[in-house]
Write a protein that holds these residues in place. Structure first.
Motif, PDB file in Angstrom:
ATOM      1  N   SER A  89      -6.270 -28.820  -1.041  1.00  0.00           N
ATOM      2  CA  SER A  89      -7.676 -29.200  -0.994  1.00  0.00           C
ATOM      3  C   SER A  89      -8.543 -28.256  -1.804  1.00  0.00           C
ATOM      4  O   SER A  89      -8.410 -27.029  -1.731  1.00  0.00           O
ATOM      5  CB  SER A  89      -8.169 -29.221   0.459  1.00  0.00           C
TER       6      SER A  89
ATOM      7  N   LYS B 209     -13.276 -38.871   0.149  1.00  0.00           N
ATOM      8  CA  LYS B 209     -12.679 -38.690  -1.166  1.00  0.00           C
ATOM      9  C   LYS B 209     -13.347 -39.591  -2.201  1.00  0.00           C
ATOM     10  O   LYS B 209     -13.657 -40.751  -1.938  1.00  0.00           O
ATOM     11  CB  LYS B 209     -11.182 -38.983  -1.119  1.00  0.00           C
TER      12      LYS B 209
ATOM     13  N   ASN C 118     -14.108 -42.158  -4.935  1.00  0.00           N
ATOM     14  CA  ASN C 118     -13.484 -43.425  -5.275  1.00  0.00           C
ATOM     15  C   ASN C 118     -14.581 -44.325  -5.832  1.00  0.00           C
ATOM     16  O   ASN C 118     -15.580 -44.575  -5.155  1.00  0.00           O
ATOM     17  CB  ASN C 118     -12.844 -44.053  -4.027  1.00  0.00           C
TER      18      ASN C 118
END
Length: 338
Positions: free
Chosen positions: A37, A192, A194
């Motif tokens: 991460s 996340k 997208n």
């Protein structure tokens, strides 16, 4: 109890960190992310400025040193991770003797075949599927209280099951499938990056037709066939479900109202009768708002929740409260901390 959160940088994980940090019976002992991460080393308040002064703990990588720390210091481990990651991690923490509260879908279904079909991977721990208690707080408190592994209910199923179980359990519903039309804010798609779920790209759009992973979850715990269609809406958080129920012949409005009285004393359930719930009514609160209107044998039920609170972090906290022998709604009354 000392609580560890794995996957704390995501929306649900951060929300849960806030709830735990504000809870008088819990200590937020550590927050972790994967070793890959980009958030590792950052304070949670760096990612979420509203937590400045409340949660300034660093997000630590989940490496061997972290596992040793968790083994020594944790009582409860909360997994806010990808489904398959939870399946891989949960056994490690169970072997340490920790109670695990999994906010992913990794342990909600009943078989490896279900996971291959609806999640796209083969489940490596099928023996744990039978051991996991389903974390729907208002309906499964007895099992939650005893379980080492709790599969916290999904967001869409939380809204649907609380709205429908009273009717099904009362024997009021015909054999026709129940149609569930659900809309969620974009936070339900995760943090996340997208393009498809970027705020400027999102239009009101259906997805997962006939094969969404929450369909078998709802059907399993409702014990009734459903036709579930989710939609992604252009707003940050909240879920609104409009549900179409074909009642048995002769079912009266009084019978429907009576069926819902099993939830009348639940502090986080608000029965609105013929009033129509809205997302604005539940955002940043831990309530389920349920309303319904009937015409003949057709019943329209409406259910609204905040997907990150009652649909995820708030429900996980309810499960931890139950595990500690506290009222499930402790610190969540009114949707805010007392």
């Amino acid at each position: 109890m000392n609580v560890i959160i794995v996957g704390a940088s995501g929306y649900s994980g951060a929300e849960l960190a806030r709830l735990v940090a504000s809870h008088p019976k819990l200590i937020l002992a550590g927050i972790f992310v994967s070793e890959q991460s980009l958030d590792q080393g950052k304070a949670l308040s760096d990612l979420y400025p509203q937590y400045t002064g409340l949660i300034d703990l660093p997000l630590q990588p989940l490496n061997s040193s972290a596992l040793q720390f968790i083994a020594q210091h944790a009582d409860y481990v909360c997994l806010c991770t990808e489904h398959k990651v939870s399946v891989d991690l949960a056994p490690q923490f169970l072997e340490m003797g920790k109670r695990v509260f999994d906010l992913s879908g990794g342990f909600r279904l009943s078989s490896d075949e279900d996971y291959q079909r609806y999640y796209g991977f083969s489940h490596s721990q099928p023996e744990l599927l039978a051991q996991a208690a389903y974390g729907l707080a208002e309906w499964n408190a007895h099992a939650i209280a005893k379980a080492q592994l709790v599969a916290v209910a999904g967001c869409y199923p939380t809204a649907a099951l609380n709205a429908l179980k009273p009717l099904v359990n009362a024997g009021l519903v015909s054999d026709f499938p129940i149609i569930i039309n659900a809309v969620s804010g974009v936070s339900g798609a995760g943090r996340k990056a997208n393009i498809a779920t970027g705020f400027c790209e999102v239009s009101l759009k259906a997805y997962g037709l006939f094969n969404h992973r929450h369909s078998p979850e709802i059907a399993r715990y409702l014990n009734h066939d459903v036709l579930f269609t989710p939609h992604l809406g252009n707003f940050p958080r909240g879920i609104l479900e409009t549900i179409y129920v074909h009642l048995k012949e002769g079912v009266s409005s009084e019978q429907v109202t009576d069926a819902y009285q099993c939830l009348a004393q639940e502090p986080l359930i608000r029965l609105l009768g013929d009033k129509i719930p809205s997302i604005n009514g539940v955002v940043n609160q831990a309530f389920v708002d349920i309303g319904w209107q009937q015409q003949g044998n057709m019943l329209i039920v409406m259910s609204a929740i905040d997907n990150l609170l009652k649909g995820a972090a708030g429900q996980a906290l309810q499960c931890m409260n139950i595990a500690m022998g506290l009222p499930a709604h402790f610190t969540l009354v009114g949707g805010q901390h007392d």
